[in-house]
Motif scaffolding. Structure first.
Motif, PDB file in Angstrom:
ATOM      1  N   ASP A  11     -23.969  -1.460 -60.738  1.00  0.00           N
ATOM      2  CA  ASP A  11     -25.020  -1.186 -60.576  1.00  0.00           C
ATOM      3  C   ASP A  11     -25.076   0.446 -60.663  1.00  0.00           C
ATOM      4  OD1 ASP A  11     -27.754  -1.012 -58.511  1.00  0.00           O
ATOM      5  OD2 ASP A  11     -26.270   0.807 -57.997  1.00  0.00           O
ATOM      6  N   GLU A  12     -26.086   0.659 -61.077  1.00  0.00           N
ATOM      7  CA  GLU A  12     -26.721   2.681 -62.030  1.00  0.00           C
ATOM      8  C   GLU A  12     -25.884   3.403 -60.919  1.00  0.00           C
ATOM      9  OE1 GLU A  12     -27.950   2.702 -65.115  1.00  0.00           O
ATOM     10  OE2 GLU A  12     -27.838   0.988 -65.359  1.00  0.00           O
ATOM     11  N   SER A  13     -26.116   2.971 -60.091  1.00  0.00           N
ATOM     12  CA  SER A  13     -24.732   3.904 -59.143  1.00  0.00           C
ATOM     13  C   SER A  13     -23.634   4.624 -59.376  1.00  0.00           C
ATOM     14  CB  SER A  13     -24.917   3.946 -57.741  1.00  0.00           C
ATOM     15  OG  SER A  13     -24.389   1.909 -57.889  1.00  0.00           O
ATOM     16  N   TYR A  14     -22.383   2.962 -60.067  1.00  0.00           N
ATOM     17  CA  TYR A  14     -21.371   3.473 -60.445  1.00  0.00           C
ATOM     18  C   TYR A  14     -21.316   4.232 -61.349  1.00  0.00           C
ATOM     19  CZ  TYR A  14     -17.256   1.943 -62.534  1.00  0.00           C
ATOM     20  OH  TYR A  14     -15.485   2.594 -63.599  1.00  0.00           O
ATOM     21  N   ARG A  15     -22.160   4.439 -62.825  1.00  0.00           N
ATOM     22  CA  ARG A  15     -22.019   5.547 -63.811  1.00  0.00           C
ATOM     23  C   ARG A  15     -22.020   6.604 -63.285  1.00  0.00           C
ATOM     24  NH1 ARG A  15     -23.888   0.563 -65.101  1.00  0.00           N
ATOM     25  NH2 ARG A  15     -23.926  -0.261 -67.003  1.00  0.00           N
ATOM     26  N   LEU A  16     -23.057   7.043 -62.000  1.00  0.00           N
ATOM     27  CA  LEU A  16     -23.635   8.272 -61.820  1.00  0.00           C
ATOM     28  C   LEU A  16     -22.207   8.733 -60.761  1.00  0.00           C
ATOM     29  CD1 LEU A  16     -25.051  10.608 -61.120  1.00  0.00           C
ATOM     30  CD2 LEU A  16     -25.862   9.630 -58.838  1.00  0.00           C
ATOM     31  N   PHE A  17     -21.298   7.781 -59.998  1.00  0.00           N
ATOM     32  CA  PHE A  17     -20.258   8.466 -59.445  1.00  0.00           C
ATOM     33  C   PHE A  17     -19.258   8.566 -60.421  1.00  0.00           C
ATOM     34  CE2 PHE A  17     -22.501   6.728 -55.722  1.00  0.00           C
ATOM     35  CZ  PHE A  17     -22.962   7.393 -54.613  1.00  0.00           C
ATOM     36  N   SER A  18     -19.190   7.608 -61.990  1.00  0.00           N
ATOM     37  CA  SER A  18     -18.080   7.701 -62.749  1.00  0.00           C
ATOM     38  C   SER A  18     -18.293   9.275 -62.944  1.00  0.00           C
ATOM     39  CB  SER A  18     -17.996   7.470 -63.791  1.00  0.00           C
ATOM     40  OG  SER A  18     -18.384   5.712 -63.273  1.00  0.00           O
ATOM     41  N   GLN A  19     -19.118  10.189 -62.849  1.00  0.00           N
ATOM     42  CA  GLN A  19     -19.317  11.930 -63.318  1.00  0.00           C
ATOM     43  C   GLN A  19     -19.897  12.505 -62.133  1.00  0.00           C
ATOM     44  OE1 GLN A  19     -23.336  11.397 -65.128  1.00  0.00           O
ATOM     45  NE2 GLN A  19     -22.337   9.311 -67.248  1.00  0.00           N
ATOM     46  N   VAL A  20     -19.893  11.961 -61.287  1.00  0.00           N
ATOM     47  CA  VAL A  20     -20.348  12.771 -60.566  1.00  0.00           C
ATOM     48  C   VAL A  20     -19.523  13.048 -59.291  1.00  0.00           C
ATOM     49  CG1 VAL A  20     -21.965  14.469 -58.604  1.00  0.00           C
ATOM     50  CG2 VAL A  20     -22.285  13.593 -60.899  1.00  0.00           C
ATOM     51  N   LYS A  21     -18.796  13.592 -58.405  1.00  0.00           N
ATOM     52  CA  LYS A  21     -17.832  13.232 -57.435  1.00  0.00           C
ATOM     53  C   LYS A  21     -18.337  14.396 -55.948  1.00  0.00           C
ATOM     54  CE  LYS A  21     -15.083  10.787 -59.602  1.00  0.00           C
ATOM     55  NZ  LYS A  21     -15.112   9.123 -59.504  1.00  0.00           N
ATOM     56  N   VAL A  22     -18.771  13.002 -55.096  1.00  0.00           N
ATOM     57  CA  VAL A  22     -19.469  14.539 -54.158  1.00  0.00           C
ATOM     58  C   VAL A  22     -19.099  13.479 -52.632  1.00  0.00           C
ATOM     59  CG1 VAL A  22     -21.387  15.254 -55.031  1.00  0.00           C
ATOM     60  CG2 VAL A  22     -21.469  13.073 -54.165  1.00  0.00           C
ATOM     61  N   ASP A  23     -18.539  14.351 -51.327  1.00  0.00           N
ATOM     62  CA  ASP A  23     -19.161  14.075 -50.037  1.00  0.00           C
ATOM     63  C   ASP A  23     -19.993  13.464 -49.493  1.00  0.00           C
ATOM     64  OD1 ASP A  23     -16.055  14.225 -50.646  1.00  0.00           O
ATOM     65  OD2 ASP A  23     -16.827  16.597 -49.647  1.00  0.00           O
ATOM     66  N   ALA A  24     -20.318  12.648 -48.601  1.00  0.00           N
ATOM     67  CA  ALA A  24     -21.477  12.443 -47.659  1.00  0.00           C
ATOM     68  C   ALA A  24     -22.361  12.988 -47.444  1.00  0.00           C
ATOM     69  CB  ALA A  24     -21.319  10.964 -46.480  1.00  0.00           C
ATOM     70  N   ALA A  25     -23.533  13.285 -47.583  1.00  0.00           N
ATOM     71  CA  ALA A  25     -24.167  14.164 -47.005  1.00  0.00           C
ATOM     72  C   ALA A  25     -24.328  14.588 -45.487  1.00  0.00           C
ATOM     73  CB  ALA A  25     -25.503  14.209 -47.120  1.00  0.00           C
ATOM     74  N   THR A  26     -24.081  15.542 -45.441  1.00  0.00           N
ATOM     75  CA  THR A  26     -24.055  15.798 -43.975  1.00  0.00           C
ATOM     76  C   THR A  26     -25.463  15.773 -43.228  1.00  0.00           C
ATOM     77  OG1 THR A  26     -24.490  18.397 -44.094  1.00  0.00           O
ATOM     78  CG2 THR A  26     -22.296  17.454 -44.160  1.00  0.00           C
ATOM     79  N   PRO A  27     -25.769  15.261 -42.034  1.00  0.00           N
ATOM     80  CA  PRO A  27     -26.947  15.274 -41.388  1.00  0.00           C
ATOM     81  C   PRO A  27     -28.003  15.785 -41.945  1.00  0.00           C
ATOM     82  CG  PRO A  27     -25.294  14.750 -39.649  1.00  0.00           C
ATOM     83  CD  PRO A  27     -24.405  15.526 -40.781  1.00  0.00           C
ATOM     84  N   GLU A  28     -27.634  17.128 -41.831  1.00  0.00           N
ATOM     85  CA  GLU A  28     -29.018  18.629 -42.203  1.00  0.00           C
ATOM     86  C   GLU A  28     -28.542  18.305 -44.085  1.00  0.00           C
ATOM     87  OE1 GLU A  28     -29.295  23.418 -42.869  1.00  0.00           O
ATOM     88  OE2 GLU A  28     -27.648  22.198 -41.294  1.00  0.00           O
ATOM     89  N   GLU A  29     -27.886  17.970 -44.179  1.00  0.00           N
ATOM     90  CA  GLU A  29     -28.390  17.633 -46.233  1.00  0.00           C
ATOM     91  C   GLU A  29     -28.729  16.320 -46.526  1.00  0.00           C
ATOM     92  OE1 GLU A  29     -24.130  19.602 -47.909  1.00  0.00           O
ATOM     93  OE2 GLU A  29     -24.120  17.935 -47.319  1.00  0.00           O
ATOM     94  N   ALA A  30     -28.629  15.038 -45.529  1.00  0.00           N
ATOM     95  CA  ALA A  30     -29.422  14.174 -45.493  1.00  0.00           C
ATOM     96  C   ALA A  30     -30.849  14.487 -45.308  1.00  0.00           C
ATOM     97  CB  ALA A  30     -28.590  13.067 -44.662  1.00  0.00           C
ATOM     98  N   ARG A  31     -30.485  15.216 -44.607  1.00  0.00           N
ATOM     99  CA  ARG A  31     -32.535  15.020 -43.747  1.00  0.00           C
ATOM    100  C   ARG A  31     -32.726  15.993 -44.625  1.00  0.00           C
ATOM    101  NH1 ARG A  31     -30.852  15.694 -38.748  1.00  0.00           N
ATOM    102  NH2 ARG A  31     -29.950  18.512 -39.002  1.00  0.00           N
ATOM    103  N   ARG A  32     -32.537  17.254 -45.499  1.00  0.00           N
ATOM    104  CA  ARG A  32     -33.136  17.506 -46.634  1.00  0.00           C
ATOM    105  C   ARG A  32     -33.559  16.905 -47.901  1.00  0.00           C
ATOM    106  NH1 ARG A  32     -29.378  21.518 -48.139  1.00  0.00           N
ATOM    107  NH2 ARG A  32     -28.598  20.568 -49.768  1.00  0.00           N
TER     108      ARG A  32
END
Length: 499
Positions: A11-32
């Motif tokens: 999936d295209e998301s695999y390529r993105l996660f190969s380049q960008v390492k992030v933690d899952a969004a907090t509830p506030e970040e997810a709402r934003r």
């Protein structure tokens, strides 16, 4: 067995996660992130649905604005102009959906919208059945990508629960279009430009607005979360993690033959197809609506304004459906089944009420608006029940093939020999487009509940794991493997049983 595939099929998301390492969004970040997505996507889709439905009603509105006389159309020819639009739609459905998988969704959508608007403008010089016949086919070819593009966009940015609420909101915007088209029709009747008839002004206004909208879509509508201009690189990755409860990826640009075959063999694909076909067997009314109201004894000016009421009832009913879906869970099938009751009552009234009771007959037409609820709910349901980009695209395409087939056949129910009461027509619509799909959505619910129970048992036994392997081969031929979340593998709903 742990699924494994080459990196080019991930999936295209695999390529993105190969380049960008992030933690899952907090509830506030997810709402934003959700609110940003809503602000940039929902207005475009609501305006798009509304314009699309106004544009689709141009023939119906033009029928009382002079096109029948100017193009020397008989009743049978008029019905065929309604049907032939959907023949073009049907022929283009597979190529358009393939293109949506292959090319950026937003850009492909924008191009088709601009073409759609230009074709509307080409109605103006038409003065015969033959010329309108060609234009109507071309219009169907251009429209075939619009709804699938919106569905794919929703599936890339929002959770299934959010989609279930957003879809009726968008459909409310679309089905409220009789308000706009009715007021436009009323307005152009006051434009006196000699041989340039009111229906031509109607085409000028709607065609121009569609072209402008297409340009705006080209500039601002996102192709996917991976390239969304309104999200930062970190937010793009978090936007994908935010919808991980969908248990599916974002997109994959390679056509996968095995996914297509799976879509064709999957029974629920054909259940959704049947629903689309049966539901749309009532949609021939769209281009007959103004003619039928006028046949009750109302003037042309009265007809244009009375037609607005149907848009208002659609707006209220679909808005109410969105609220219900937002406040309840697992209610899609029950809500859809209940929404068929007013159309059933409508058909019975249209068959049994005396012809002199024109307000009763008109009210029967108005209460049909709840029939838009199951269409909007089941359409997104079909997309949500499928995973794997090729499979999802194929399921959406087949759903709209059913939609197109129903719309080709339904205008032929309004044969001149059945006018003005259309008793046979309403009887067919009652059985095929109201009672049958009502029981079909309940059967779909039963079928999917059984499948979910089977998957839940496998989950309890520890037989379902959402991991997979992506294999890399470098220039020297060395093979390496990455263990990843299965949602990054573009698996189908039968391959990833966690869905």
């Amino acid at each position: 067995m742990t699924p494994k595939l080459p990196d080019k099929y991930a999936d295209e998301s695999y390529r993105l996660f190969s380049q960008v390492k992030v933690d899952a969004a907090t509830p506030e970040e997810a709402r934003r992130i959700r609110n940003k997505s809503i602000r940039w996507i929902l207005p475009f889709i609501c305006v798009g649905y509304h314009l699309m439905y106004v544009d689709k009603q141009t023939l119906g509105n033009s029928s009382i604005l002079g096109i029948l006389e100017d193009a020397h159309l008989s009743a049978d020819q008029y019905n065929w102009l309604s049907s032939i639009f959907y023949l073009g739609y049907l022929l283009a459905e597979w190529p358009q959906n393939f293109a949506l998988q292959r090319y950026p969704v937003g850009r492909w959508l924008a191009g088709n919208l601009i073409v759609w608007g230009c074709i509307l403008l080409l109605h103006i010089p038409c003065n015969s059945f033959g010329s309108l016949f060609v234009i109507r086919i071309l219009l169907g070819l251009a429209e075939a990508c619009i709804v699938p593009a919106f569905l794919l966009t929703l599936s890339m940015f929002f959770t299934y629960d959010e989609q279930a609420v957003l879809m009726p909101i968008m459909w409310a915007a679309g089905n409220s279009s009789p308000i706009t088209s009715g007021l436009l029709s009323y307005g152009v009747l006051w434009i006196k430009t000699g041989a340039f008839a009111p229906w031509k002004w109607f085409m000028v206004i709607t065609g121009t607005l569609t072209v402008i909208y297409g340009v705006l879509v080209w500039i601002w509508f996102p192709d996917s979360p991976i390239t969304a201009h309104f999200l930062t690189p970190e937010e793009r990755a978090q936007a994908i993690l935010r919808i991980q409860s969908n248990h599916s990826g974002i997109e994959q640009k390679h056509f996968k033959r095995h996914q297509f075959i799976e879509a064709i063999k999957d029974p629920k694909t054909w259940l959704f197809f049947l629903h689309a076909w049966s539901q749309e067997m009532a949609n021939g009314l769209t281009n007959q609506y103004s003619l039928i109201i006028k046949s009750f004894g109302f003037t042309t000016l009265q007809t244009t304004l009375l037609g607005c009421v149907n848009g208002l009832t659609a707006l209220v009913s679909l808005g109410t459906a969105a609220v219900i879906l937002a406040k309840t869970t697992n209610s899609r099938a029950w809500l859809s089944a209940l929404a068929y009751i007013p159309p059933i009552v409508s058909c019975i009234l249209l068959i049994t009420l005396p012809w002199e009771n024109r307000w009763g007959l008109l009210t029967a037409l108005w209460i049909r608006a709840t029939g838009g609820i199951p269409y909007s709910v089941v359409m997104i349901w079909a997309a949500n029940c499928s995973a794997g980009h090729t499979k999802k695209t194929a399921v959406i395409a087949l759903y709209h093939v059913g939609y197109g087939l129903g719309n080709i056949l339904s205008p032929q129910l309004f044969q001149p020999r059945y006018a003005p009461r259309y008793i046979v027509t309403w009887a067919v619509i009652l059985g095929v487009a109201c009672v049958f799909p009502m029981f079909l959505v309940l059967y779909l619910r039963w079928y999917l509940v059984k499948e979910n129970e089977r998957r839940d048992k496998l989950q309890q036994q520890g037989l379902i794991r959402e991991i997979g392997i992506v294999e890399h081969v470098d220039e020297s031929g060395t093979r390496t493997e990455d263990v990843v979340d299965a949602r990054q593998l573009d698996l189908t709903d039968r391959e990833n049983l966690a869905l």
